[in-house]
Write an enzyme that holds these catalytic residues in place. Structure first.
Site, mmCIF file in Angstrom:
data_model
loop_
_atom_site.group_PDB
_atom_site.id
_atom_site.type_symbol
_atom_site.label_atom_id
_atom_site.label_comp_id
_atom_site.label_asym_id
_atom_site.label_seq_id
_atom_site.Cartn_x
_atom_site.Cartn_y
_atom_site.Cartn_z
ATOM 1 N N SER A 71 -42.239 15.961 -23.134
ATOM 2 C CA SER A 71 -43.108 15.527 -22.038
ATOM 3 C C SER A 71 -44.262 14.619 -22.478
ATOM 4 C CB SER A 71 -43.670 16.728 -21.292
ATOM 5 O OG SER A 71 -44.623 17.404 -22.070
ATOM 6 N N LYS A 99 -51.056 18.385 -21.861
ATOM 7 C CA LYS A 99 -50.895 17.271 -20.916
ATOM 8 C C LYS A 99 -52.126 16.379 -20.966
ATOM 9 C CE LYS A 99 -47.090 18.960 -19.187
ATOM 10 N NZ LYS A 99 -45.813 18.408 -19.542
#
Length: 174
Positions: free
Chosen positions: A52, A96
């Site tokens: 990711s 993230k």
């Protein structure tokens, strides 16, 4: 009672060993307290893996140091890579990029649909929340799928890459 006093008097040769053991135990306890405070409130290691955050973070296991001070005092900014607990699964942590703070308008394209049917979405980040996204837009489980994240779920901010050794060093502004 007399037996207890006799036993204590006969421990004369062991007094030094007992005193040394007590001091060593106290020193070990202090070390564990320092480690606990450091890990929970200052700096802690994190291992990341997955696709990711490509290309910023490798898909293989990478070790980072994270600092917890700035997140406790609300000192995170756009572009910081943060470690947070997932809103729908608080036992799982992910890394993230912070894209939006409270009050920001976020426009994103839903990547889950086919290439011909992409749809633009606009979202206002509510008070007390942040918007996070992975750098790999087409292979990331982020705010586009689970919505804004409460600020309290942010645990720390990446600042130093430990491994692989070829990339050892500061990780600010990556």
């Amino acid at each position: 009672m007399k037996k207890a006093i006799t036993v204590l008097r006969n421990m004369g040769p062991f007094r030094f060993a007992i005193k040394e053991a007590r001091e060593t135990a106290f020193l070990v306890a202090k070390c564990f307290c320092v480690l606990h405070v450091t890990d929970n409130y200052l700096i802690s290691p994190v291992i990341t893996y997955g696709h990711s955050m490509l290309p910023t973070i490798d898909a293989t296991s990478t070790i980072f140091l994270t600092e917890r001070i700035s997140t406790r005092f609300g000192k995170v900014a756009h572009g910081d890579i943060v470690v947070l607990r997932l809103p729908h699964n608080p036992r799982q942590t992910v890394a993230k990029r912070l894209v939006g703070l409270e009050g920001d308008r976020i426009t994103y394209v839903s990547s889950r649909l086919s290439k011909k049917k992409k749809k633009k979405h606009m979202f206002l980040v509510p008070k007390g929340h942040v918007w996070v996204e992975g750098d790999n837009k087409y292979n990331s489980n982020d705010s586009r799928s689970f919505g804004p994240v409460p600020y309290g779920l942010i645990e720390s901010k990446l600042f130093w890459r430990v491994s692989p050794l070829k990339d050892f060093g500061s990780f600010w502004n990556k």
